[in-house]
Design a protein around this motif. Structure first.
Motif, PDB file in Angstrom:
ATOM      1  N   GLU A  43       0.816  -1.211   0.000  1.00 32.37           N
ATOM      2  CA  GLU A  43       0.000   0.000   0.000  1.00 32.37           C
ATOM      3  C   GLU A  43       0.854   1.266   0.000  1.00 32.37           C
ATOM      4  O   GLU A  43       0.412   2.314  -0.478  1.00 32.37           O
ATOM      5  CB  GLU A  43      -0.955   0.001   1.194  1.00 32.37           C
ATOM      6  CG  GLU A  43      -2.027  -1.061   1.113  1.00 32.37           C
ATOM      7  CD  GLU A  43      -3.142  -0.860   2.119  1.00 32.37           C
ATOM      8  OE1 GLU A  43      -3.167   0.206   2.782  1.00 32.37           O
ATOM      9  OE2 GLU A  43      -3.990  -1.760   2.247  1.00 32.37           O
ATOM     10  N   ARG A  86       1.469   2.524  -3.628  1.00 34.51           N
ATOM     11  CA  ARG A  86       0.364   2.921  -4.495  1.00 34.51           C
ATOM     12  C   ARG A  86       0.360   4.443  -4.665  1.00 34.51           C
ATOM     13  O   ARG A  86       0.602   5.172  -3.708  1.00 34.51           O
ATOM     14  CB  ARG A  86      -0.973   2.460  -3.913  1.00 34.51           C
ATOM     15  CG  ARG A  86      -1.174   0.957  -3.972  1.00 34.51           C
ATOM     16  CD  ARG A  86      -2.531   0.570  -3.403  1.00 34.51           C
ATOM     17  NE  ARG A  86      -2.664  -0.892  -3.342  1.00 34.51           N
ATOM     18  CZ  ARG A  86      -3.392  -1.544  -2.462  1.00 34.51           C
ATOM     19  NH1 ARG A  86      -4.080  -0.863  -1.558  1.00 34.51           N
ATOM     20  NH2 ARG A  86      -3.465  -2.862  -2.471  1.00 34.51           N
ATOM     21  N   SER A 125      -5.593   4.577  -0.688  1.00 30.25           N
ATOM     22  CA  SER A 125      -5.456   3.156  -0.379  1.00 30.25           C
ATOM     23  C   SER A 125      -6.714   2.636   0.323  1.00 30.25           C
ATOM     24  O   SER A 125      -7.141   3.189   1.334  1.00 30.25           O
ATOM     25  CB  SER A 125      -4.235   2.959   0.524  1.00 30.25           C
ATOM     26  OG  SER A 125      -3.976   1.604   0.713  1.00 30.25           O
ATOM     27  N   THR A 159      -6.424  -4.296  -1.343  1.00 25.26           N
ATOM     28  CA  THR A 159      -5.415  -5.216  -0.813  1.00 25.26           C
ATOM     29  C   THR A 159      -5.975  -6.624  -0.678  1.00 25.26           C
ATOM     30  O   THR A 159      -5.301  -7.605  -1.013  1.00 25.26           O
ATOM     31  CB  THR A 159      -4.900  -4.706   0.547  1.00 25.26           C
ATOM     32  OG1 THR A 159      -4.301  -3.417   0.360  1.00 25.26           O
ATOM     33  CG2 THR A 159      -3.876  -5.659   1.149  1.00 25.26           C
TER      34      THR A 159
END
Length: 210
Positions: free
Chosen positions: A78, A81, A85, A90
């Motif tokens: 994460e 990214r 998030s 995930t």
């Protein structure tokens, strides 16, 4: 037929990670007989109004906090990214990577209270068994959740409880102790405390020479 691998997922800002985080993971590993727990530091947290500590520091502190616990792995996906998030992203990635695994989403008291506001919460519940812990049962999420009208009773009935002794510690309390120049030795693992002081995090000033 082979039993499904049990994969726990524990996300959070970990700003900083503290002893209650570690206790929650240890309890979940034991209670749910998890084969592995992925500890996932949050990237661009959509629900946080304050600016989080730099990702590299939170990742380093998280690794130190969970170091040496069998079956625990810090997963930094994460942090890399370039977009907000979300837990569902995930979970979907992990399920695709481990199609034979059963996912267990581990959450704390604050997260449990905020579940109605989570992005695609019903999909989260479909993909993973939600397992919630409390820091302090006297004001716990298990009381608050019964009054939540945003989600059906059938949703809450599926939430599992992580049994653990009361441990009223929060990252906010840790940061407040540091701001007041109080000791955090009882709140965070020793390695995390050393890291915070070595890197002068949370507004700490360099120590003056004697």
């Amino acid at each position: 037929m082979n039993e499904l691998r049990r994969l726990g997922v524990f996300g959070g800002a970990f700003d900083p990670p503290h002893r209650a985080h570690v206790a929650l993971v240890r309890s979940a590993l034991d209670h749910f007989h998890l084969d592995e727990v992925r500890v996932v530091p949050t990237g661009q947290a959509w629900h946080k109004s304050r600016v989080l500590t730099e990702a590299r520091h939170r990742a380093a502190m998280t690794r130190l906090a969970f170091e040496g616990i069998d079956g625990v792995r810090v997963d930094e996906r994460e942090l890399h990214r370039d977009r907000p998030s979300y837990t569902i992203d995930t979970l979907e990635e992990l399920q695709a990577e481990h199609p034979a695994a059963r996912l267990y989403l581990l959450i704390g008291e604050d997260q449990c209270r905020s579940l109605p506001s989570w992005h695609r919460i019903m999909d989260v519940a479909r993909l993973a068994i939600i397992c919630a812990a409390e820091r302090d049962p006297s004001v716990g999420a298990w009381n608050a959740r019964q009054h939540a009208e945003q989600l059906p009773a059938t949703f809450w009935a599926q939430v599992e409880q992580i049994p653990m002794a009361p441990l009223p510690i929060s990252a906010t309390a840790v940061r407040e102790h540091l701001a007041s120049r109080k000791s955090i030795a009882a709140l965070v693992p020793a390695a995390v405390e050393r890291y915070i002081h070595e890197h002068l995090l949370y507004g700490l000033a360099p120590r003056k020479p004697h």
